[in-house]
Scaffold this motif. Structure first.
Motif, PDB file in Angstrom:
ATOM      1  N   TYR A  13      -7.379  -9.708 -22.514  1.00 40.19           N
ATOM      2  CA  TYR A  13      -8.834  -9.710 -22.691  1.00 40.19           C
ATOM      3  C   TYR A  13      -9.455 -10.979 -22.120  1.00 40.19           C
ATOM      4  O   TYR A  13     -10.553 -10.951 -21.551  1.00 40.19           O
ATOM      5  CB  TYR A  13      -9.179  -9.570 -24.171  1.00 40.19           C
ATOM      6  CG  TYR A  13     -10.637  -9.346 -24.444  1.00 40.19           C
ATOM      7  CD1 TYR A  13     -11.249  -8.133 -24.134  1.00 40.19           C
ATOM      8  CD2 TYR A  13     -11.425 -10.344 -25.015  1.00 40.19           C
ATOM      9  CE1 TYR A  13     -12.593  -7.918 -24.377  1.00 40.19           C
ATOM     10  CE2 TYR A  13     -12.768 -10.138 -25.263  1.00 40.19           C
ATOM     11  CZ  TYR A  13     -13.346  -8.925 -24.942  1.00 40.19           C
ATOM     12  OH  TYR A  13     -14.689  -8.709 -25.180  1.00 40.19           O
ATOM     13  N   LYS A  16      -8.649 -10.646 -18.018  1.00 44.45           N
ATOM     14  CA  LYS A  16      -9.122  -9.421 -17.344  1.00 44.45           C
ATOM     15  C   LYS A  16      -8.330  -9.146 -16.066  1.00 44.45           C
ATOM     16  O   LYS A  16      -8.852  -8.594 -15.104  1.00 44.45           O
ATOM     17  CB  LYS A  16     -10.621  -9.535 -16.993  1.00 44.45           C
ATOM     18  CG  LYS A  16     -11.540  -9.816 -18.180  1.00 44.45           C
ATOM     19  CD  LYS A  16     -11.590  -8.671 -19.157  1.00 44.45           C
ATOM     20  CE  LYS A  16     -12.717  -8.843 -20.170  1.00 44.45           C
ATOM     21  NZ  LYS A  16     -12.623 -10.021 -21.006  1.00 44.45           N
ATOM     22  N   VAL A  48      -7.778   0.039 -21.318  1.00 39.26           N
ATOM     23  CA  VAL A  48      -8.362  -0.585 -20.131  1.00 39.26           C
ATOM     24  C   VAL A  48      -8.564   0.462 -19.039  1.00 39.26           C
ATOM     25  O   VAL A  48      -7.919   1.511 -19.020  1.00 39.26           O
ATOM     26  CB  VAL A  48      -7.475  -1.731 -19.582  1.00 39.26           C
ATOM     27  CG1 VAL A  48      -7.281  -2.824 -20.615  1.00 39.26           C
ATOM     28  CG2 VAL A  48      -6.133  -1.195 -19.090  1.00 39.26           C
ATOM     29  N   PHE A  57     -12.112  -3.491 -19.947  1.00 35.62           N
ATOM     30  CA  PHE A  57     -11.762  -2.941 -21.251  1.00 35.62           C
ATOM     31  C   PHE A  57     -12.738  -1.825 -21.618  1.00 35.62           C
ATOM     32  O   PHE A  57     -13.947  -1.939 -21.415  1.00 35.62           O
ATOM     33  CB  PHE A  57     -11.795  -4.029 -22.324  1.00 35.62           C
ATOM     34  CG  PHE A  57     -10.492  -4.758 -22.476  1.00 35.62           C
ATOM     35  CD1 PHE A  57      -9.721  -4.601 -23.611  1.00 35.62           C
ATOM     36  CD2 PHE A  57     -10.029  -5.596 -21.475  1.00 35.62           C
ATOM     37  CE1 PHE A  57      -8.516  -5.261 -23.762  1.00 35.62           C
ATOM     38  CE2 PHE A  57      -8.817  -6.258 -21.603  1.00 35.62           C
ATOM     39  CZ  PHE A  57      -8.061  -6.092 -22.749  1.00 35.62           C
ATOM     40  N   VAL A  62     -12.069  -2.968 -26.343  1.00 34.96           N
ATOM     41  CA  VAL A  62     -12.761  -4.179 -26.792  1.00 34.96           C
ATOM     42  C   VAL A  62     -12.605  -4.342 -28.303  1.00 34.96           C
ATOM     43  O   VAL A  62     -12.330  -5.440 -28.803  1.00 34.96           O
ATOM     44  CB  VAL A  62     -14.259  -4.120 -26.411  1.00 34.96           C
ATOM     45  CG1 VAL A  62     -15.031  -5.251 -27.087  1.00 34.96           C
ATOM     46  CG2 VAL A  62     -14.426  -4.202 -24.897  1.00 34.96           C
ATOM     47  N   ALA A  65      -9.100  -5.490 -28.979  1.00 35.73           N
ATOM     48  CA  ALA A  65      -8.903  -6.877 -28.551  1.00 35.73           C
ATOM     49  C   ALA A  65      -9.587  -7.856 -29.509  1.00 35.73           C
ATOM     50  O   ALA A  65      -9.041  -8.915 -29.813  1.00 35.73           O
ATOM     51  CB  ALA A  65      -9.437  -7.069 -27.136  1.00 35.73           C
ATOM     52  N   LYS A  66     -10.789  -7.514 -29.996  1.00 35.80           N
ATOM     53  CA  LYS A  66     -11.484  -8.367 -30.958  1.00 35.80           C
ATOM     54  C   LYS A  66     -10.696  -8.476 -32.252  1.00 35.80           C
ATOM     55  O   LYS A  66     -10.621  -9.554 -32.868  1.00 35.80           O
ATOM     56  CB  LYS A  66     -12.885  -7.812 -31.233  1.00 35.80           C
ATOM     57  CG  LYS A  66     -13.845  -7.862 -30.051  1.00 35.80           C
ATOM     58  CD  LYS A  66     -14.227  -9.285 -29.692  1.00 35.80           C
ATOM     59  CE  LYS A  66     -15.291  -9.319 -28.607  1.00 35.80           C
ATOM     60  NZ  LYS A  66     -15.648 -10.711 -28.222  1.00 35.80           N
TER      61      LYS A  66
END
Length: 289
Positions: A13, A16, A48, A57, A62, A65-66
């Motif tokens: 993330y 990228k 992705v 993403f 997202v 990943a967060k």
């Protein structure tokens, strides 16, 4: 989700880019792609979208990943608290510093600090002062050392002030400055606004900017090689005695200066390693490094 999955998602993330992420994780691209594919199968979502220049993403990716970033932060906090309970100055110190400070001050500062506290692992992030300020707001770092004034209600200490100066390879008269070639460079908004306000208070015409570069250090080298003058802070050019250096003076006759601050969150002071670093920085004369 295991720890390897968390590291994979966070690294991917941030970069990228599969190649860059694989290099940072010390795995092959095929291994990373396989692990990513397994994660997509596990959660039954696309994480992705692959493009010619890197990856993007998906909304689901997202979110995942967060979540991984939060898990990583919580793990770091847990380790910090465990180290702190032992009463020793140990563990990980996360510091954000401006580009100039990172290049000219931070190596010696860290060397001396780690000589006193060898059990501290330092993670240093560098960038524009405005970027480091945002990282402090987001709790990505414990402390920052940055140039300029930013709104901050918690802990802060002024480390030093430095004059903003015209550095020129030749002697000059102030009245002729708009006609002389100027080397400009990318800087944060606070410095840009300060210089522009001074300029247009003193001159009606725009400066004759013939070269624009990305870094202040590159600007300095252009000045040294007699391609034009630049407006920089004094520490950038203090070790170049052949340059003509004149400070900017406001219309009220005062020196125009720029501060370098140490900012930190109040909660960070509960950590021995952070208190030790702040105490160390305040007892040494970093301006003279």
């Amino acid at each position: 989700m295991n720890w390897q999955d968390i590291e994979l998602l966070v690294t991917l993330y941030n970069t990228k880019n599969i190649t860059h992420a694989a290099n940072q994780l010390y795995v092959s691209q095929s291994t990373l792609s396989s692990r990513l594919h397994n994660l997509e199968k596990k959660y039954d979502i696309p994480i992705v979208l692959r493009k010619r220049r890197g990856i993007t993403f998906t909304p689901e990716g997202v979110m995942l990943a967060k979540f991984a970033q939060n898990m990583q932060r919580e793990h770091e906090k847990m380790r910090e608290q465990l180290d702190n309970l032992q009463g020793a100055v140990a563990g990980t110190l996360r510091v954000g510093v401006s580009n100039f400070f990172a290049l000219n001050k931070m190596p010696k500062l860290l060397r001396l600090f780690q000589r006193e506290h060898p059990n501290v692992e330092c993670h240093v992030i560098t960038g524009w002062s405005s970027e480091m300020y945002r990282k402090l707001l987001n709790h990505d770092v414990h402390v920052v050392i940055i140039k300029g004034d930013y709104p901050w209600q918690e802990g802060k200490q002024l480390l030093y002030q430095e004059s903003i100066v015209v550095a020129s390879p030749w002697d000059f008269d102030w009245v002729d400055l708009p006609k002389l070639p100027r080397i400009d460079y990318h800087t944060d908004q606070t410095m840009k606004q300060t210089v522009e306000q001074w300029w247009y208070t003193k001159y009606k015409q725009e400066p004759f900017t013939n070269i624009y570069v990305n870094q202040v250090e590159t600007c300095k080298e252009m000045i040294v090689n007699k391609l034009g003058y630049g407006i920089v802070t004094e520490l950038v050019v203090q070790r170049n005695p052949d340059l003509v250096i004149n400070p900017l003076i406001t219309k009220d006759g005062e020196l125009l200066t720029r501060p370098t601050w140490l900012y930190y969150g109040s909660d960070a002071l509960t950590l021995n390693v952070v208190r030790a670093f702040i105490d160390f920085v305040l007892k040494v004369d970093v301006k003279r490094f």
